[in-house]
Design a protein around this motif. Structure first.
Motif, PDB file in Angstrom:
ATOM      1  N   GLN A   1     -33.424  41.998   6.450  1.00  0.00           N
ATOM      2  CA  GLN A   1     -32.200  42.022   5.645  1.00  0.00           C
ATOM      3  C   GLN A   1     -31.557  43.389   5.837  1.00  0.00           C
ATOM      4  O   GLN A   1     -32.185  44.426   5.552  1.00  0.00           O
ATOM      5  N   ILE A   2     -30.318  43.414   6.323  1.00  0.00           N
ATOM      6  CA  ILE A   2     -29.601  44.665   6.575  1.00  0.00           C
ATOM      7  C   ILE A   2     -28.481  44.805   5.546  1.00  0.00           C
ATOM      8  O   ILE A   2     -27.567  43.976   5.499  1.00  0.00           O
ATOM      9  N   PHE A   3     -28.562  45.866   4.753  1.00  0.00           N
ATOM     10  CA  PHE A   3     -27.561  46.102   3.713  1.00  0.00           C
ATOM     11  C   PHE A   3     -26.679  47.284   4.117  1.00  0.00           C
ATOM     12  O   PHE A   3     -27.157  48.409   4.296  1.00  0.00           O
TER      13      PHE A   3
ATOM     14  N   PHE B   1     -30.383  54.758   6.721  1.00  0.00           N
ATOM     15  CA  PHE B   1     -29.636  55.496   7.747  1.00  0.00           C
ATOM     16  C   PHE B   1     -28.379  56.033   7.079  1.00  0.00           C
ATOM     17  O   PHE B   1     -27.547  55.263   6.581  1.00  0.00           O
ATOM     18  N   LEU B   2     -28.238  57.355   7.059  1.00  0.00           N
ATOM     19  CA  LEU B   2     -27.113  57.995   6.382  1.00  0.00           C
ATOM     20  C   LEU B   2     -26.019  58.306   7.399  1.00  0.00           C
ATOM     21  O   LEU B   2     -26.195  59.153   8.274  1.00  0.00           O
TER      22      LEU B   2
ATOM     23  N   PRO C   1     -23.802  37.190  11.541  1.00  0.00           N
ATOM     24  CA  PRO C   1     -25.247  37.365  11.324  1.00  0.00           C
ATOM     25  C   PRO C   1     -25.647  37.005   9.887  1.00  0.00           C
ATOM     26  O   PRO C   1     -25.086  37.527   8.932  1.00  0.00           O
ATOM     27  N   GLU C   2     -26.605  36.116   9.752  1.00  0.00           N
ATOM     28  CA  GLU C   2     -26.999  35.630   8.433  1.00  0.00           C
ATOM     29  C   GLU C   2     -27.703  36.695   7.605  1.00  0.00           C
ATOM     30  O   GLU C   2     -27.797  36.583   6.375  1.00  0.00           O
ATOM     31  N   ASN C   3     -28.224  37.732   8.273  1.00  0.00           N
ATOM     32  CA  ASN C   3     -28.961  38.788   7.569  1.00  0.00           C
ATOM     33  C   ASN C   3     -28.094  39.995   7.218  1.00  0.00           C
ATOM     34  O   ASN C   3     -28.599  41.026   6.780  1.00  0.00           O
ATOM     35  N   PHE C   4     -26.776  39.881   7.394  1.00  0.00           N
ATOM     36  CA  PHE C   4     -25.856  40.990   7.142  1.00  0.00           C
ATOM     37  C   PHE C   4     -25.321  40.890   5.723  1.00  0.00           C
ATOM     38  O   PHE C   4     -24.607  39.939   5.368  1.00  0.00           O
ATOM     39  N   LYS C   5     -25.627  41.896   4.904  1.00  0.00           N
ATOM     40  CA  LYS C   5     -25.206  41.935   3.510  1.00  0.00           C
ATOM     41  C   LYS C   5     -24.357  43.192   3.287  1.00  0.00           C
ATOM     42  O   LYS C   5     -24.842  44.310   3.437  1.00  0.00           O
ATOM     43  N   HIS C   6     -23.106  43.002   2.925  1.00  0.00           N
ATOM     44  CA  HIS C   6     -22.119  44.082   2.881  1.00  0.00           C
ATOM     45  C   HIS C   6     -21.739  44.359   1.420  1.00  0.00           C
ATOM     46  O   HIS C   6     -21.160  43.501   0.743  1.00  0.00           O
TER      47      HIS C   6
ATOM     48  N   ASP D   1     -36.215  45.927   3.325  1.00  0.00           N
ATOM     49  CA  ASP D   1     -34.774  45.927   3.561  1.00  0.00           C
ATOM     50  C   ASP D   1     -34.325  47.257   4.163  1.00  0.00           C
ATOM     51  O   ASP D   1     -34.784  48.321   3.749  1.00  0.00           O
ATOM     52  N   ALA D   2     -33.412  47.173   5.127  1.00  0.00           N
ATOM     53  CA  ALA D   2     -32.850  48.378   5.744  1.00  0.00           C
ATOM     54  C   ALA D   2     -31.466  48.648   5.177  1.00  0.00           C
ATOM     55  O   ALA D   2     -30.687  47.712   4.932  1.00  0.00           O
ATOM     56  N   ILE D   3     -31.144  49.934   4.980  1.00  0.00           N
ATOM     57  CA  ILE D   3     -29.863  50.329   4.403  1.00  0.00           C
ATOM     58  C   ILE D   3     -29.117  51.221   5.373  1.00  0.00           C
ATOM     59  O   ILE D   3     -29.681  52.141   5.962  1.00  0.00           O
TER      60      ILE D   3
END
Length: 429
Positions: A304-306, A280-281, A329-334, A252-254
């Motif tokens: 999965q992008i958080f 990524f800050l 986007p189905e992989n966008f988790k906010h 997962d990417a943050i």
């Protein structure tokens, strides 16, 4: 008959160009300053320039100059002044806006309806958000609107600061000059401060256009807002953040938002002896973390992008929610950590802290997010993040948390360029 009355009578009887009247004018100014300090003696008497300026003295001086309305976005260098304004102004006299451009527009409406000048306060990083309304609304060739702009000067040349602030601080004066906005640096000396406000007032009367005051680090003495009661929520932001990250998968990417959250995320990785490549800050660009995450999600549909957001940042560019919802986007988790405050710049409240009348979940669903959830406890977070993994996005999770952070919270020790390279390598794997 008082001395002041006698002097006023002499001024009416004497030619304005005479040496006598010039001397009287100087004497009258001295009396005015003495009266000012007497009226506000509850703070401190005139102090040497090395002593910080009490925010209450500056606040009252601004009001005495004719500025009675305040709006803007809180800043770390202005946090003591902003705290004083928040504590000592009514809701009709002070509004914390979602972003700096909106503050300019609000000040414009105030002037159009009252004929008076408002103050807009901000960190210099927010000047970019103000360029359009300053140039196409307040500019003297357009509507010519007087606005007192108070700018916290992060990244002042010669002062050590974070890279995003150094870049902005270097061009702050040039940016104001380019927009044709006169500016002065606020002095800690009360007499000099009053003279700056006097020149600003004269500019408003003559030019009817914006005037800026730059505020350097440690200009104001300390003033703290009473702590907001957020005891109805059991977790701090850091505790909730650790629980979220524990539930994520290695692939997962943050994208972490501006402020304390990204610093806490960095320290979590250090504590757990993990690398930082997955994160990524967003150290600057407040309010844009969700758009960065959207750009990644669209290009990496199998990841999965958080986006780990904050309430103040989300509000700053809330229009991005519409773009995210409609791109779908189905992989966008906010995930939004809502403590109801601008925590990293003094704890001034945000509109999202009004949990009775403000509903982030309804907003995102209205923008097209498929689902919106809320969590408060550690167990609830674990359950909801697990659900986010299998649900189709865009999906939103609001975490309601306590206000506050550790006093010993550090800053990232890796450079922004190292962060970028590591993150891009991680995404390419």
């Amino acid at each position: 008959m008082s001395t002041v009355t006698v002097l006023h009578s002499l001024r009416r009887l004497t030619s304005l160009s005479s040496p006598l009247i010039q001397s009287l004018n100087r004497f009258m100014e001295d009396i005015h300053h003495q009266n000012y300090h007497y009226q506000h003696k509850s703070f401190s008497s005139a102090a040497p320039a090395s002593k910080p300026l009490h925010p209450g003295i500056f606040y009252n001086a601004v009001k005495d100059s004719g500025v009675q309305f305040f709006c803007g976005v809180p800043d770390s260098l202005l946090k003591d002044f902003c705290a004083y304004v928040t504590k000592n102004s009514t809701d009709k006299e002070h509004i914390i806006t979602a972003n700096e451009g909106a503050a300019v527009a609000l000040a414009a409406g105030y002037h159009l309806s009252s004929g008076k000048t408002a103050m807009v306060y901000l960190q210099n990083s927010g000047l970019g958000n103000m360029v359009n309304p300053l140039m196409s609304l307040a500019n003297p060739t357009v509507y010519s609107l007087p606005i007192l702009i108070l700018v916290g000067w992060r990244g002042e040349p010669g002062i050590k600061d974070e890279p995003q602030h150094v870049a902005q601080g270097h061009i702050t004066e040039s940016l104001l000059e380019c927009m044709g906005i006169p500016f002065e640096v606020l002095s800690k000396n009360e007499t000099d401060m009053l003279n700056v406000l006097k020149r600003a007032r004269e500019h408003f009367e003559e030019k009817k256009s914006p005037f800026a005051i730059l505020v350097k680090s440690k200009t104001f003495s300390s003033y703290t807002l009473p702590q907001q009661d957020s005891s109805q929520f059991p977790l701090t932001r850091e505790e909730a953040l650790f629980k979220v990250v524990e539930c994520l998968k290695e692939e997962d990417a943050i994208v972490g938002t501006t402020g304390m959250l990204s610093r806490e995320l960095f320290e979590y990785r250090v504590t757990m002896q993990m690398g930082h490549a997955r994160d990524f800050l967003t150290v600057g660009s407040m309010g844009h973390a969700s758009s960065i995450a959207l750009g990644i999600a669209l290009q990496k549909p199998n990841r999965q992008i958080f986006c780990l957001d904050g309430d103040g940042a989300l509000l700053m560019h809330m229009g991005s929610l519409a773009t995210i919802g409609q791109q779908g986007p189905e992989n966008f988790k906010h995930i939004c950590f809502n403590n109801g405050a601008h925590d990293s710049v003094g704890g001034q409240p945000t509109e999202a802290g009004n949990h009775d009348d403000f509903d982030l979940c309804s907003i995102v669903k209205g923008c097209g997010y498929k689902e919106a959830l809320v969590a408060y406890t550690a167990e609830d977070i674990k359950e909801k993040v697990k659900y986010l993994h299998k649900a189709k996005g865009p999906i939103f999770l609001e975490l309601k948390v306590k206000l506050g952070s550790r006093t010993n919270l550090g800053r990232p020790t890796r450079t922004t360029l190292e962060n970028k390279d590591d993150f891009m390598t991680f995404l390419s794997e």
